[in-house]
Each structure stands twice: as C-alpha cells, then as structure tokens.
Design an enzyme around this catalytic site. Sequence first.
Site, PDB file in Angstrom:
ATOM      1  N   HIS A 171       0.817  -1.218   0.000  1.00 11.33           N
ATOM      2  CA  HIS A 171       0.000   0.000   0.000  1.00 11.33           C
ATOM      3  C   HIS A 171       0.844   1.259   0.000  1.00 11.33           C
ATOM      4  CE1 HIS A 171      -3.608  -2.439   1.793  1.00 11.33           C
ATOM      5  NE2 HIS A 171      -3.364  -2.706   0.527  1.00 11.33           N
TER       6      HIS A 171
ATOM      7  N   CYS B  68       4.342  12.980  -7.723  1.00 15.18           N
ATOM      8  CA  CYS B  68       3.915  14.198  -8.413  1.00 15.18           C
ATOM      9  C   CYS B  68       2.605  13.912  -9.148  1.00 15.18           C
ATOM     10  CB  CYS B  68       5.004  14.640  -9.390  1.00 15.18           C
ATOM     11  SG  CYS B  68       4.496  16.036 -10.391  1.00 15.18           S
TER      12      CYS B  68
HETATM   13  P1  NAD Z   1      -6.967  -3.223  10.266  1.00 15.75           P
HETATM   14  O1  NAD Z   1      -6.946  -1.928  11.003  1.00 15.75           O
HETATM   15  O2  NAD Z   1      -8.116  -3.545   9.397  1.00 15.75           O
HETATM   16  O3  NAD Z   1      -6.851  -4.440  11.276  1.00 15.75           O
HETATM   17  C1  NAD Z   1      -5.887  -4.503  12.281  1.00 15.75           C
HETATM   18  C2  NAD Z   1      -5.926  -5.906  12.835  1.00 15.75           C
HETATM   19  O4  NAD Z   1      -4.903  -6.010  13.794  1.00 15.75           O
HETATM   20  C3  NAD Z   1      -7.242  -6.265  13.520  1.00 15.75           C
HETATM   21  O5  NAD Z   1      -7.664  -7.534  13.073  1.00 15.75           O
HETATM   22  C4  NAD Z   1      -6.879  -6.303  15.008  1.00 15.75           C
HETATM   23  O6  NAD Z   1      -7.619  -7.281  15.707  1.00 15.75           O
HETATM   24  C5  NAD Z   1      -5.410  -6.653  14.945  1.00 15.75           C
HETATM   25  N1  NAD Z   1      -4.588  -6.147  16.050  1.00 15.75           N
HETATM   26  C6  NAD Z   1      -4.681  -4.952  16.677  1.00 15.75           C
HETATM   27  N2  NAD Z   1      -3.702  -4.838  17.594  1.00 15.75           N
HETATM   28  C7  NAD Z   1      -2.970  -5.985  17.527  1.00 15.75           C
HETATM   29  C8  NAD Z   1      -1.831  -6.462  18.214  1.00 15.75           C
HETATM   30  N3  NAD Z   1      -1.219  -5.727  19.158  1.00 15.75           N
HETATM   31  N4  NAD Z   1      -1.339  -7.694  17.899  1.00 15.75           N
HETATM   32  C9  NAD Z   1      -1.948  -8.453  16.955  1.00 15.75           C
HETATM   33  N5  NAD Z   1      -3.040  -8.043  16.269  1.00 15.75           N
HETATM   34  C10 NAD Z   1      -3.538  -6.824  16.542  1.00 15.75           C
HETATM   35  O7  NAD Z   1      -5.596  -3.267   9.476  1.00 15.75           O
HETATM   36  P2  NAD Z   1      -5.253  -3.907   8.084  1.00 15.75           P
HETATM   37  O8  NAD Z   1      -5.797  -5.279   7.999  1.00 15.75           O
HETATM   38  O9  NAD Z   1      -3.794  -3.672   7.918  1.00 15.75           O
HETATM   39  O10 NAD Z   1      -6.054  -3.021   6.997  1.00 15.75           O
HETATM   40  C11 NAD Z   1      -6.307  -1.646   7.101  1.00 15.75           C
HETATM   41  C12 NAD Z   1      -5.582  -0.754   6.093  1.00 15.75           C
HETATM   42  O11 NAD Z   1      -5.137   0.371   6.812  1.00 15.75           O
HETATM   43  C13 NAD Z   1      -4.375  -1.326   5.460  1.00 15.75           C
HETATM   44  O12 NAD Z   1      -4.458  -1.032   4.121  1.00 15.75           O
HETATM   45  C14 NAD Z   1      -3.198  -0.556   6.033  1.00 15.75           C
HETATM   46  O13 NAD Z   1      -2.345  -0.144   4.981  1.00 15.75           O
HETATM   47  C15 NAD Z   1      -3.793   0.685   6.582  1.00 15.75           C
HETATM   48  N6  NAD Z   1      -3.185   1.134   7.875  1.00 15.75           N
HETATM   49  C16 NAD Z   1      -1.830   1.129   8.044  1.00 15.75           C
HETATM   50  C17 NAD Z   1      -1.294   1.534   9.243  1.00 15.75           C
HETATM   51  C18 NAD Z   1       0.208   1.523   9.399  1.00 15.75           C
HETATM   52  O14 NAD Z   1       0.940   1.711   8.426  1.00 15.75           O
HETATM   53  N7  NAD Z   1       0.708   1.287  10.624  1.00 15.75           N
HETATM   54  C19 NAD Z   1      -2.113   1.934  10.296  1.00 15.75           C
HETATM   55  C20 NAD Z   1      -3.489   1.945  10.085  1.00 15.75           C
HETATM   56  C21 NAD Z   1      -4.019   1.520   8.867  1.00 15.75           C
END
Ligand code: NAD
Length: 266
Positions: free
Chosen positions: A122, A130
């Site tokens: 992603h 740009c």
């Molecule tokens: P999501 O937010 O949909 O899901 C997060 C998952 O992580 C949930 O199933 C939750 O139960 C689990 N979780 C939360 N804390 C945890 C822990 N400490 N240990 C283990 N599991 C844990 O995230 P996703 O599936 O990555 O999809 C959401 C989209 O949002 C993605 O495209 C991502 O790129 C983006 N995103 C990225 C970031 C980042 O770069 N850190 C942060 C937020 C969202």
Amino acid sequence: MEPASGVTKRLVERLSKATDLAVLTGAGVSQESGVPTFRGEEGLWKQYRAEELATWRAFEGDPGLVWSWYDYRRQLVSDTEPNPAHTAIAELEKGYPHFSLITQNTDGLHDRAGSSAPIELHGSIWRARCTAEQTVCDLLESPLPDVPPHCPTCGALLRPDVVWYGEPLPMDAYEHSHQIASRCDAMLVIGTSAVVHPAASLPLVAKHNGAFVVEVNTAYTAISALVDATLLGMAGDLVPEIARRVLEAVGSPGGATNPVSRTASA
Ligand code: NAD
C-alpha cells in the site's frame, strides 16, 4: 482450524520445516508501537474516519486537509519505534533460505527494524508522487514545512505515495506478492483484519497452494476459519516467541543445527 492454543510444538515443527516462509502484516503489527489501526475510535483524526480521507476524491476536494492528516500521521510514526514483533520478523528472515515480507502498512517500521526488502503493498507515507509527472520522491521531513507540498521539479501538487481506498495496488507489487503466496510453504499472517482486498486474499492463495498458514491476531478475523491455526494475542508477545523457537529449531543464529540440514529433513 486449530483452536487458539498458543505456540505449540507442532506449530513450531511445521514452521521450521518450511524452506520458503512468507509473512504478511497489517496495521496490528504496529499497534504496540503506538501507531493506531484504522478500526474503532483510535482510528479517528478530528471527526474524520480514515475511509473519508484516504481517497482521491477527498484529496481532490481538499488536498490541504488530506495532507494535514498525513502530516499528523507522519509525526506520530516518527515519534515511535519498531516493537518486538517488527524485530522478530527481521530476525526470522535469517532462518530461511527463502523469505518474503509483504506489508499493508505504510509506516516504514519494518525497514527501521532491519527487514531487508519489505514489499509495501500500500505504499509508504515517507514518499510522495507528483500529480503531474507521476514521479516518486522521498519526503522525509516531519513536520512538513509546507502543507500541501509541491513537486520540487515542476511545482505541481504532490500526493502521498500510498494506495487509497478504491485505487488498484501497484501491479508489480501485487503480482510479486501473489507469486510469493503461490509458492511459499508456510505463511504467517500478523495483525490484519483481512478485509482489505486484494491483500486479504493472499493467505487464501497460500492455503490453496498447500502452505501451512498461521494467523496472529488479538481477535478472530475473516480468514480464521480457513487457516491452519489462529494464535490469539498481542503480536509483540507471540511473534518473538515464534521466532525464537523456530530459529532454535532451524539452527539459525543462536540455534543448534544448520538451515541446510533442516532443508534436507523437510
Ligand atoms: P486493520 O486496522 O483492518 O486491522 C488490524 C488488525 O490487527 C485487527 O484484526 C486487530 O484485531 C489486529 N490487532 C490490533 N492490535 C494488535 C496487536 N497488538 N497484535 C496483533 N493483532 C492486533 O488493518 P489492516 O488489515 O492492515 O487493513 C487496514 C488498512 O489500513 C491497510 O491497508 C493498512 O495499509 C492501513 N493502515 C496502516 C497503518 C500503518 O501503516 N501502521 C495503520 C493503520 C491503517
């Protein structure tokens, strides 16, 4: 699916017999570093949900607002450190002849933890593109001196080099990830709700092709019923335990046997 029974001996054996391990991570792997996931209250910025800001339509309507949100997230991430799960994933890499890390995260924490070549499905909040020429540049300064930022070459508006809701994944990154999922013999799926497609289909591709698929999450997800095992708990606790025991079993740094002999017995 096995019941959530912790890191069992059988699970360690299956993972340590694999020669091609794929790891797929989502926002949950960075949660213990202090980077909020998009789910629930903690994913809100001001009154906005991520789904309202991470779109081309939102950017077109108000690039300053969208960049202010990214500026906030970039500052939040720059104040954090990789956690033990990121570090353990970087360690695991040393134990396998073939290893791939695919992340949906845009925060750059896998890089900072020492993973050699994370595939960023992603994109990254530390790069910009740009809107006129589509060239990509690093954008490391935080906070940004100008919001919204402009292209240093042509002066057009820059956009974050990330995949927004409704946009396709970069074809090369997705095809590469699909190949990895098709050929790996084990996959660890860490901290993803497995609802954002097409990334969410990768564990199913792996499973369909005979891989042993293990999920680490604080809650059951859309794919829990389909994988071989779901380990319920914090990634920062479970992933270091998995890595330590697998590396011991395969004889990588700190272990007893040689990875080559492990391959022969697989
Ligand atoms: P999501 O937010 O949909 O899901 C997060 C998952 O992580 C949930 O199933 C939750 O139960 C689990 N979780 C939360 N804390 C945890 C822990 N400490 N240990 C283990 N599991 C844990 O995230 P996703 O599936 O990555 O999809 C959401 C989209 O949002 C993605 O495209 C991502 O790129 C983006 N995103 C990225 C970031 C980042 O770069 N850190 C942060 C937020 C969202």
